[in-house]
Design a protein around this motif. Structure first.
Motif, PDB file in Angstrom:
ATOM      1  N   ARG A  71      85.958  -2.764  81.169  1.00 54.68           N
ATOM      2  CA  ARG A  71      85.044  -2.474  82.273  1.00 54.68           C
ATOM      3  C   ARG A  71      84.173  -1.252  81.992  1.00 54.68           C
ATOM      4  O   ARG A  71      82.999  -1.213  82.365  1.00 54.68           O
ATOM      5  CB  ARG A  71      85.821  -2.279  83.573  1.00 54.68           C
ATOM      6  CG  ARG A  71      86.624  -0.995  83.657  1.00 54.68           C
ATOM      7  CD  ARG A  71      87.297  -0.900  85.031  1.00 54.68           C
ATOM      8  NE  ARG A  71      87.949   0.364  85.213  1.00 54.68           N
ATOM      9  CZ  ARG A  71      89.132   0.684  84.694  1.00 54.68           C
ATOM     10  NH1 ARG A  71      89.771  -0.213  83.972  1.00 54.68           N
ATOM     11  NH2 ARG A  71      89.660   1.870  84.895  1.00 54.68           N
ATOM     12  N   ASN A  72      84.725  -0.239  81.305  1.00 55.20           N
ATOM     13  CA  ASN A  72      83.912   0.942  80.995  1.00 55.20           C
ATOM     14  C   ASN A  72      82.748   0.585  80.078  1.00 55.20           C
ATOM     15  O   ASN A  72      81.616   1.040  80.269  1.00 55.20           O
ATOM     16  CB  ASN A  72      84.779   2.023  80.355  1.00 55.20           C
ATOM     17  CG  ASN A  72      85.819   2.567  81.317  1.00 55.20           C
ATOM     18  OD1 ASN A  72      85.588   2.582  82.521  1.00 55.20           O
ATOM     19  ND2 ASN A  72      86.954   2.996  80.794  1.00 55.20           N
ATOM     20  N   LEU A  73      83.030  -0.270  79.081  1.00 54.89           N
ATOM     21  CA  LEU A  73      81.971  -0.711  78.179  1.00 54.89           C
ATOM     22  C   LEU A  73      80.917  -1.526  78.925  1.00 54.89           C
ATOM     23  O   LEU A  73      79.708  -1.360  78.710  1.00 54.89           O
ATOM     24  CB  LEU A  73      82.574  -1.534  77.037  1.00 54.89           C
ATOM     25  CG  LEU A  73      81.579  -2.167  76.043  1.00 54.89           C
ATOM     26  CD1 LEU A  73      80.776  -1.080  75.339  1.00 54.89           C
ATOM     27  CD2 LEU A  73      82.316  -3.038  75.037  1.00 54.89           C
ATOM     28  N   LEU A  74      81.367  -2.402  79.816  1.00 57.92           N
ATOM     29  CA  LEU A  74      80.430  -3.229  80.572  1.00 57.92           C
ATOM     30  C   LEU A  74      79.567  -2.390  81.498  1.00 57.92           C
ATOM     31  O   LEU A  74      78.364  -2.656  81.659  1.00 57.92           O
ATOM     32  CB  LEU A  74      81.203  -4.288  81.374  1.00 57.92           C
ATOM     33  CG  LEU A  74      81.926  -5.355  80.553  1.00 57.92           C
ATOM     34  CD1 LEU A  74      82.709  -6.280  81.460  1.00 57.92           C
ATOM     35  CD2 LEU A  74      80.922  -6.160  79.727  1.00 57.92           C
ATOM     36  N   ILE A  75      80.165  -1.382  82.116  1.00 61.29           N
ATOM     37  CA  ILE A  75      79.383  -0.502  82.991  1.00 61.29           C
ATOM     38  C   ILE A  75      78.322   0.242  82.182  1.00 61.29           C
ATOM     39  O   ILE A  75      77.177   0.389  82.613  1.00 61.29           O
ATOM     40  CB  ILE A  75      80.318   0.472  83.724  1.00 61.29           C
ATOM     41  CG1 ILE A  75      81.215  -0.289  84.723  1.00 61.29           C
ATOM     42  CG2 ILE A  75      79.524   1.549  84.460  1.00 61.29           C
ATOM     43  CD1 ILE A  75      82.258   0.572  85.381  1.00 61.29           C
ATOM     44  N   MET A  76      78.705   0.695  80.987  1.00 56.52           N
ATOM     45  CA  MET A  76      77.744   1.398  80.141  1.00 56.52           C
ATOM     46  C   MET A  76      76.616   0.466  79.706  1.00 56.52           C
ATOM     47  O   MET A  76      75.431   0.844  79.725  1.00 56.52           O
ATOM     48  CB  MET A  76      78.466   1.973  78.919  1.00 56.52           C
ATOM     49  CG  MET A  76      77.553   2.780  77.998  1.00 56.52           C
ATOM     50  SD  MET A  76      78.436   3.464  76.586  1.00 56.52           S
ATOM     51  CE  MET A  76      78.880   1.940  75.728  1.00 56.52           C
ATOM     52  N   LEU A  77      76.955  -0.764  79.313  1.00 58.56           N
ATOM     53  CA  LEU A  77      75.929  -1.721  78.906  1.00 58.56           C
ATOM     54  C   LEU A  77      75.001  -2.063  80.066  1.00 58.56           C
ATOM     55  O   LEU A  77      73.778  -2.191  79.883  1.00 58.56           O
ATOM     56  CB  LEU A  77      76.586  -2.992  78.367  1.00 58.56           C
ATOM     57  CG  LEU A  77      77.309  -2.866  77.020  1.00 58.56           C
ATOM     58  CD1 LEU A  77      77.973  -4.179  76.655  1.00 58.56           C
ATOM     59  CD2 LEU A  77      76.337  -2.438  75.922  1.00 58.56           C
ATOM     60  N   LEU A  78      75.568  -2.198  81.256  1.00 62.26           N
ATOM     61  CA  LEU A  78      74.746  -2.483  82.424  1.00 62.26           C
ATOM     62  C   LEU A  78      73.768  -1.336  82.688  1.00 62.26           C
ATOM     63  O   LEU A  78      72.592  -1.564  83.000  1.00 62.26           O
ATOM     64  CB  LEU A  78      75.634  -2.724  83.640  1.00 62.26           C
ATOM     65  CG  LEU A  78      74.909  -3.032  84.952  1.00 62.26           C
ATOM     66  CD1 LEU A  78      74.085  -4.307  84.817  1.00 62.26           C
ATOM     67  CD2 LEU A  78      75.912  -3.174  86.104  1.00 62.26           C
ATOM     68  N   GLY A  79      74.260  -0.107  82.561  1.00 64.59           N
ATOM     69  CA  GLY A  79      73.372   1.042  82.743  1.00 64.59           C
ATOM     70  C   GLY A  79      72.258   1.074  81.715  1.00 64.59           C
ATOM     71  O   GLY A  79      71.094   1.378  82.046  1.00 64.59           O
ATOM     72  N   ILE A  80      72.599   0.753  80.453  1.00 59.07           N
ATOM     73  CA  ILE A  80      71.575   0.733  79.404  1.00 59.07           C
ATOM     74  C   ILE A  80      70.523  -0.333  79.690  1.00 59.07           C
ATOM     75  O   ILE A  80      69.314  -0.095  79.530  1.00 59.07           O
ATOM     76  CB  ILE A  80      72.235   0.501  78.035  1.00 59.07           C
ATOM     77  CG1 ILE A  80      73.109   1.710  77.651  1.00 59.07           C
ATOM     78  CG2 ILE A  80      71.171   0.252  76.959  1.00 59.07           C
ATOM     79  CD1 ILE A  80      73.898   1.511  76.375  1.00 59.07           C
TER      80      ILE A  80
END
Length: 774
Positions: free
Chosen positions: A651-660
Motif C-alpha cells: 500500500r505504501n508503494l501504491l500511495i507513492m505511485l498514485l501521488g506521482i
C-alpha cells in the motif's frame, strides 16, 4: 469552435476565389465541400422513433425495482402503458396544448381504472375522484400529508414523471443529449444493488445496451463532423443502426452469459459500510489487532458472538468407548440475533427415561473425563434411553434421578450443587434418517415449532434470503431444500481456522461469511445453514458438541467397543432440521466432516430418492468450484482477492505511485495550458477536401485550438485578427507575432493557390517567436 472569418479591409492581400468554402467552424464537417451540415438520420422520423423507444426502455428500468422496494405487488405494466403513450404523443409532435390535454386524460383514466375498476365503464368514478381530490386539497392545506389518498399520490406521481419524460425526450430529440440520463439510470440501479440489496444486474446490462444504441444514434452527425465525412449513400443510416445494434447485441449477450455463469452467486453484493470502514482502518493501522488474543478451539458456553480466527487446542477432554462412532451432542440453541446464538428457554427439568421409538440400533457409550476437564454436562451420541452409571470426580456414584434435561435444547446435566462428573455409562439411540420418507414429508408445523425455529433478525440482509431462495428454487420438499443448502455450503466454501475475520459491529455474521470471507469453520457453516433454511420456511436449529474423536483401539472382547480420544480441537457445531414424521434430523454442512449418518452417505441416497420422486432438478446442478478459470465469475473473484492482497501488502508503494501520477498529470495539464506541448503533442484530426490541398491547414488548426484553450473561444462575430487584437498581452511583440500568424492562416485557408509559398518551417518559426515572448 467558432468560425474563423477573414477580415475584409485594406490589409487583406487577397480576394476570396470563386467557389471557396464559406466561413464556418474550422472543425465542422460542413466546412468540407460535399459534406452536408447534418446526417440524413439526424432529421428523420425513423431516428425519432428509435430514440423514443430506447427512452421508454430506460424508463421501464426505473419502474421495475419499485415492486421490490415497496415489498408489495405493484402493477408496473399499466404505468408503463401510460408512459409509452405520453412518449408517443411527443414523438409524433402533437401540438403542445393538445398533447398535454391528451396526457392529462390518459392519467385520469389510469387513476380511475386502478382505484375504481368496478364502476370504470359507467363513469361514476369521475365524481368520486373529484370528491377525493377536493378532500385531499383540504388535507394539504392543513398539512395532514399522511391522510392524502392514494388517488392523489398516484396522480401527482404520473404527472411528475410525464413532465420529466417530456423534458428528457426533448433533450434527446432536439439537443442530442442522452448520456446523462443513461448514467443516472445506471447509478440508480447500482445504488439499489449495493445499498439496498436489490438484484439489478440484468437491468444494468440492459441499460448499458440501451445507452450504447442511443449514443450510436445521436452521435452519428458528430462523428461525421469530427472526421469530415458524410453518409451520402442511400440506406447508410439504416446500415449504421443495424451494425450498431449487432455490436451491442454481441456485447449484451456476452455480459448475460457471464452473469449466468455466476449464478446462484450474485455479481454484486450489498455494501457493508461498517465493514468497509473497519477494513480501511485496518489498511492504515496494521498493528490494530496485533495485541488481541486469538480464541482457542473448544466447547464454550457463550455463543453470542461468533467469528474470528481460532487457534487449535489439542488438549484432551475425555476418553470414550462406544459401539458405534457418533457425534457427541451437547445442546442446541434457537435464537439468532445476527451475531451468535442463545437459547430463549433453558429450563432444566428432572430427567425421565423416554420410550424407545422405532427399531433403530442402540449404542452403548462410556465417557471418562480428563483430570483437568471436570464437567457437569453429559455429551451423548443420540437420544438418551438409559443411564447405567454416574460417578463424580471423587468416585462417588450418583443416581440417574439426579439428572436434569432441557426439553427444548436437549441438554442433559447435573444440578449446580452436584459434584462434577468423572465417568458415566449410558445407552443412546442415534437418529436413523430415511431419505425416502423424509423426502415425502410435507406435513404442517405446529405453532411452537414455527415460533422458535423460524425466527430471524429483522436486520438480516436480503441477500442472504435471496441466495437461499436461488439454491432451493427447484426443490419441492423441506428435505430437498435442506440437502441442497447442505451440499451448496460444503461444496462452495472452504474450511479454515485462521482466515476468517471478525464481522463489524453492525454486520451480520452469516452475510459476512457468505459474501466477504467465504471461508470459515463449523460455526460459520452450521449457522449459515440454519439461517438459510429458516429464510425459506424450513425449521432448523443450531447444535454444538464434539466430533467423534480420534480412534485409539477396538475392544474385541467387550462387544467390539471402540475407544476414541476427544480433544478440544474436536469441538464442533452442526444443524438439526425438523420434520413432522421423524422430529429433529441432523445435517452436516461443514466440509471435511463425514456427518452423523456416515454409514449411509446422504448424497447418494438423496439423489436416488429424488429421481424416484420425479424431482424437477438434481442436486448435482449445484455449482462445485474447481479450477479458478472454470467460470468467469470465479476468475473475477480470484482476481479481486489477488488485487486486494497486493494492495494491502504494497500500500505504501501504491500511495507513492498514485501521488506521482497526480503530480505528473498536473504538470502535463499546466504545460498544455502554457502552450509548451504543442509540437507533435496532438494527433491531426482535421480532414480537408481537394479544394484545400494546402497541408498547413490541419497543423495551424491545432495551434488555434491551443490558443482557444488558453485564452478562451472566439465569438461568432469576430474574425481571427479581431480576436487577436482583443486579447491582452504583456509583450507587444507577442500580439504582433499572433497577428502575423492570423494573416498567414487566412491566406492559406481562403487563397490556397496563391499562398502555396508558405512552408511549415515558417509557421514553426512564427510559433516559436510567440512562445519566446511569454
Amino acid at each position: 469552435m467558432q468560425p474563423l472569418e477573414p477580415r475584409r479591409d485594406s490589409r487583406m492581400p487577397f480576394i476570396r476565389p470563386s467557389g471557396a468554402i464559406p466561413p464556418g467552424p474550422i472543425f465542422h464537417a460542413s466546412a468540407v465541400t460535399g459534406t452536408g451540415t447534418s446526417s440524413p438520420l439526424h432529421q428523420t422520423f425513423f431516428r425519432d422513433i428509435l430514440i423514443s423507444l430506447l427512452l421508454f426502455l430506460l424508463i421501464s428500468e426505473w419502474l421495475h425495482p419499485l415492486a421490490w422496494m415497496a415489498d408489495t405487488s405493484i402493477e408496473a405494466g399499466p404505468i408503463l402503458v401510460v408512459f409509452a403513450l405520453c412518449i408517443a404523443i411527443d414523438c409524433f409532435k402533437v401540438p403542445y396544448t393538445w398533447g398535454w390535454t391528451a396526457k392529462g386524460v390518459l392519467i385520469l383514466l389510469f387513476v380511475g381504472f386502478m382505484f375504481d375498476r368496478e364502476t370504470f365503464i359507467t363513469g361514476a368514478w369521475v365524481f368520486d375522484l373529484l370528491r377525493t381530490i377536493v378532500q385531499d386539497v383540504g388535507y394539504l392545506m392543513q398539512a395532514h400529508f399522511d391522510l392524502i389518498s392514494g388517488e392523489l399520490r398516484t396522480l401527482l406521481f404520473l404527472l411528475g414523471w410525464s413532465l420529466l419524460i417530456s423534458v428528457i425526450q426533448a433533450l434527446m430529440l432536439q439537443r442530442q443529449h442522452s448520456l446523462w440520463f443513461v448514467a443516472a439510470t445506471l447509478i440508480y440501479l447500482v445504488v439499489l444493488q449495493l445499498v439496498f440489496g436489490a438484484d439489478t444486474v440484468q437491468g444494468i446490462m440492459r441499460t448499458i445496451g440501451y445507452g450504447l444504441l442511443l449514443l450510436a444514434l445521436l452521435n452519428l452527425s458528430r462523428i461525421e463532423q469530427t472526421y469530415g465525412f458524410a453518409s451520402v449513400r442511400p440506406g447508410s443510416a439504416f446500415r449504421w443502426v443495424a451494425v450498431s445494434a449487432a455490436v451491442v447485441g454481441v456485447l449484451t449477450a456476452a455480459a448475460w452469459y457471464s452473469a449466468k455463469q455466476a449464478e446462484p452467486e450474485e455479481l454484486m453484493k450489498p455494501v457493508s459500510w461498517a465493514y468497509m470502514s473497519d477494513r480501511l482502518f485496518e489498511l492504515y493501522n496494521e498493528e490494530t489487532h496485533a495485541g488481541g488474543a486469538v480464541a482457542k478451539s473448544g466447547y464454550g458456553q457463550n455463543d453470542t458472538s461468533l467469528g474470528g480466527p481460532l487457534q487449535v487446542d489439542t488438549t484432551p477432554v475425555f476418553t470414550a468407548k462406544t459401539s458405534e462412532p457418533t457425534y457427541w451432542r451437547g445442546e442446541s440453541k434457537n435464537f439468532y440475533d445476527g451475531k451468535g446464538w442463545t437459547q430463549t428457554n433453558q429450563t432444566l427439568e428432572p430427567y425421565a427415561a423416554p420410550v424407545q421409538t422405532g427399531s433403530g440400533k442402540l449404542v452403548a457409550q462410556e465417557v471418562l473425563w480428563n483430570d483437568k476437564s471436570p464437567n457437569k454436562q453429559l455429551f451423548l451420541g443420540g437420544n438418551l434411553l438409559g443411564v447405567d452409571s454416574l460417578l463424580t470426580e471423587k468416585g462417588k456414584p450418583l443416581s440417574r434421578d439426579i439428572l436434569l434435561k432441557s426439553t427444548l435444547s436437549g441438554k442433559v446435566a447435573l444440578p449446580e450443587i452436584a459434584d462434577p462428573l468423572s465417568y458415566y455409562k449410558v445407552t443412546v439411540q442415534p437418529v436413523r434418517e430415511d431419505p425416502t420418507l423424509l423426502n415425502s414429508d410435507v406435513g404442517s408445523y405446529s405453532p411452537e415449532i414455527t415460533g422458535d425455529y423460524l425466527q430471524l433478525p429483522s436486520t438480516l440482509p436480503r441477500s442472504v434470503r435471496s441466495i437461499a431462495e436461488q439454491i432451493t428454487a427447484n426443490r419441492l420438499t423441506p428435505y430437498a431444500k435442506a440437502v441442497a443448502i447442505e451440499q451448496y455450503l460444503s461444496h462452495t466454501y472452504t474450511y479454515s481456522l485462521e482466515k476468517p475475520t471478525t464481522p463489524s459491529r453492525s454486520e451480520d455474521f452469516v452475510s459476512h461469511f457468505l459474501f466477504v470471507d467465504k471461508t470459515g469453520y463449523c460455526d460459520h457453516f452450521s449457522t449459515s445453514m440454519v439461517v438459510m433454511l429458516r429464510s425459506v420456511g424450513v425449521p432448523a436449529r443450531w447444535v454444538k458438541g464434539y466430533a467423534p474423536g480420534t480412534l485409539q483401539s477396538t475392544d474385541h472382547e467387550a462387544d467390539q467397543l471402540q475407544e476414541v480420544l476427544v480433544r478440544n480441537s474436536d469441538a464442533h457445531s452442526w444443524v438439526e432440521v425438523y420434520f413432522p414424521s421423524m422430529g429433529w434430523v441432523p445435517f452436516e454442512p461443514t466440509p471435511g466432516f463425514s456427518g452423523i449418518s456416515s454409514d449411509h452417505p446422504r448424497e447418494t441416497l438423496t439423489t436416488a430418492a429424488m429421481e424416484q420422486s420425479a424431482m424437477t432438478a438434481s442436486l448435482m446442478n449445484i455449482p462445485v468450484p474447481g479450477n479458478f478459470t472454470a467460470t468467469s465469475s470465479e476468475w473475477l473473484q480470484a482476481t479481486k482477492h489477488t488485487v486486494i492482497d497486493y494492495a494491502k501488502t504494497n500500500r505504501n508503494l501504491l500511495i507513492m505511485l498514485l501521488g506521482i501520477l497526480i503530480v505528473l498529470a498536473a504538470i502535463v495539464l499546466l504545460l498544455k495550458r502554457k502552450g509548451f506541448l504543442l509540437n507533435g503533442a496532438l494527433v491531426p484530426f482535421y480532414k480537408h477536401s481537394l479544394n484545400h490541398p494546402h497541408p498547413l491547414i490541419p497543423y495551424m488548426d491545432r495551434l488555434w485550438l491551443q490558443l482557444f484553450r488558453k485564452y478562451g473561444g472566439k465569438p461568432k462575430d469576430q474574425t481571427v485578427r479581431d480576436y487577436v487584437t482583443s486579447l491582452s498581452f504583456k509583450h507587444q511583440g507577442q500580439k504582433q507575432a499572433l497577428l502575423k500568424f492570423a494573416l498567414i492562416y487566412e491566406s492559406i485557408r481562403y487563397d490556397a493557390v496563391n499562398s502555396s509559398h508558405y512552408t511549415k518551417r515558417e509557421i514553426v518559426a512564427i510559433w516559436k517567436a510567440i512562445q519566446k515572448t511569454h
